[in-house]
Design a protein around this motif. Structure first.
Motif, PDB file in Angstrom:
ATOM      1  N   PRO A  49       0.826  -1.210   0.000  1.00 45.15           N
ATOM      2  CA  PRO A  49       0.000   0.000   0.000  1.00 45.15           C
ATOM      3  C   PRO A  49       0.859   1.259   0.000  1.00 45.15           C
ATOM      4  N   GLY A  50       0.426   2.251  -0.757  1.00 45.17           N
ATOM      5  CA  GLY A  50       1.150   3.516  -0.738  1.00 45.17           C
ATOM      6  C   GLY A  50       0.920   4.265   0.557  1.00 45.17           C
ATOM      7  N   ALA A  51      -0.265   4.120   1.123  1.00 44.59           N
ATOM      8  CA  ALA A  51      -0.578   4.818   2.375  1.00 44.59           C
ATOM      9  C   ALA A  51      -1.629   4.025   3.144  1.00 44.59           C
ATOM     10  N   VAL A  52      -1.640   4.215   4.460  1.00 42.39           N
ATOM     11  CA  VAL A  52      -2.633   3.593   5.341  1.00 42.39           C
ATOM     12  C   VAL A  52      -3.232   4.698   6.204  1.00 42.39           C
ATOM     13  N   LEU A 118       0.074  11.786  -0.384  1.00 47.34           N
ATOM     14  CA  LEU A 118       0.930  10.688   0.093  1.00 47.34           C
ATOM     15  C   LEU A 118       1.090   9.606  -0.964  1.00 47.34           C
ATOM     16  N   LEU A 119       0.015   9.331  -1.715  1.00 47.75           N
ATOM     17  CA  LEU A 119       0.080   8.309  -2.761  1.00 47.75           C
ATOM     18  C   LEU A 119       0.973   8.761  -3.918  1.00 47.75           C
ATOM     19  N   ARG A 120       0.929  10.051  -4.250  1.00 49.27           N
ATOM     20  CA  ARG A 120       1.835  10.566  -5.297  1.00 49.27           C
ATOM     21  C   ARG A 120       3.285  10.400  -4.864  1.00 49.27           C
ATOM     22  N   ARG A 121       3.522  10.674  -3.587  1.00 50.73           N
ATOM     23  CA  ARG A 121       4.893  10.492  -3.081  1.00 50.73           C
ATOM     24  C   ARG A 121       5.298   9.027  -3.153  1.00 50.73           C
TER      25      ARG A 121
END
Length: 382
Positions: A49-52, A118-121
């Motif tokens: 996952p890119g972020a939680v 956060l997902l773009r990062r």
């Protein structure tokens, strides 16, 4: 298709409709709910996952202790963590490893905007990790090729050195036979010179590889002028009988002791003399001279050969490079001058060439002369 890190957002805790509301705000992003920490730890290896998003009250609750463990878990190292909690908890959560903290009452559209950042990062970091893996793979392949090349060069040189040395010895025996006709003696001298040249080529190739790999260490000694003269005479013998039809002159100036590896210095001089021989004709002039300039000994080999084209000089000391102009058409790897440059630098010195087309060349080796502080580290020979 398995989503990439920038396309997968996990939600732990909060109202049941939160994942679907976030997914409606995030185009192209899959938002999945997770029920507990165990589910996070059991994620398939290929699912990163890119972020939680963790909402206050989700089990186990003691996130200041659990979050550092999650950040180190395999597969979650690059994941960003967004925690919704009370403002008084933010400092401890940030210290524990939270990337972003927001109030529990944050509207879904604002929460989605923060998650999207956060997902773009995560997407950018994944691209960098991919490039890093490619570079590491290329570097590993290059190092593997270098090891194979080193082993090949080492085997070739050692397998060639003994038979070449044996051939040289046999040629010397035959050359001393009084029954040998004069025309055969001339041919024998050519064979002897070319065999000696082949031996130097192979040794230079091995030594260049050793120096480049940092595997050749200097065995320094303090050399007087008399010892330097012995090294010069040995290097003349190494070059062979080809120098007999050249006008060779030696001029060694008085000098203070020189800290150098005598074997390596002998090889450098033999290479410079061999290079001068290659670029001069019969009765050509070759001069080997020294002079002291400040704290350096300048050792020069000058010839009156055809000279070196100006465009060839910048790459002359690189391996597998040589002047395109040669009087004898002899193939050369360029390893001899490459070895001279590396050996000079190992001694803390330098080497350069001055040449004029049609008027010869002058190669100068500059080596630092020893001070009193050096004399405790080397063996003094007079």
């Amino acid at each position: 298709m398995i989503p990439g890190p920038g396309e997968l957002l996990l939600v732990l805790g909060g109202p049941p409709e939160l994942p679907s509301r976030l997914e409606a705000e995030l185009i192209g992003v899959s938002v999945r709910p997770v029920t507990d920490v165990e589910m996070l730890l059991r994620l398939p290896e290929q699912t990163r996952p890119g972020a939680v998003v963790i909402v206050s009250g989700a089990a186990p609750g003691n996130w200041t202790e659990v979050l550092p463990l999650l950040r180190r878990h395999h597969g979650l190292e690059g994941t960003s963590w967004l925690l919704l909690d009370r403002p008084d908890q933010w400092p401890s959560l940030l210290e524990a490893g939270a990337d972003v903290t927001l109030p529990v009452s944050t509207p879904p559209h604002l929460l989605a905007a923060q998650a999207e950042a956060l997902l773009r990062r995560a997407t950018a970091q994944e691209a960098l990790r991919f490039q890093l893996r490619q570079v590491e793979s290329a570097l590993e392949g290059w190092e593997r090729e270098e090891r194979v090349r080193d082993q090949l060069v080492h085997m070739l040189v050692h397998d060639l050195k003994n038979p070449i040395t044996a051939i040289l010895g046999l040629l010397e025996v035959v050359a001393d036979d009084p029954r040998l006709p004069p025309d055969a003696k001339d041919l024998l001298e050519v064979a002897r010179d070319e065999t000696s040249h082949l031996l130097h080529l192979s040794l230079n190739m091995l030594d260049v590889r050793k120096i480049q790999a940092g595997k050749m260490h200097l065995k320094r000694e303090l050399l007087s002028r008399d010892h330097l003269e012995q090294i010069v005479q040995q290097s003349l013998g190494d070059v062979g009988a080809g120098l007999s039809d050249r006008q060779v002159s030696i001029g060694l100036a008085p000098m203070s002791p020189l800290s150098a590896d005598p074997t390596m210095l002998r090889r450098v001089l033999a290479n410079l003399l061999s290079n001068a021989l290659k670029h001069t004709t019969q009765r050509g002039s070759i001069q080997l001279e020294t002079q002291v300039s400040g704290h350096e000994l300048l050792l020069s080999v000058t010839d009156d050969g055809e000279g070196i084209p100006a465009e060839d000089i910048p790459r002359l000391f690189a391996a597998f490079e040589q002047s395109r102009l040669t009087l004898h058409g002899r193939f050369d790897t360029g390893m001899g001058l490459a070895f001279c440059k590396l050996a000079a630098e190992e001694h803390g010195g330098r080497i350069w060439v001055e040449s004029e087309r049609g008027r010869g060349s002058k190669f100068t080796l500059a080596l630092p002369l020893s001070g009193q502080d050096d004399q405790d580290d080397v063996e003094l020979l007079f």
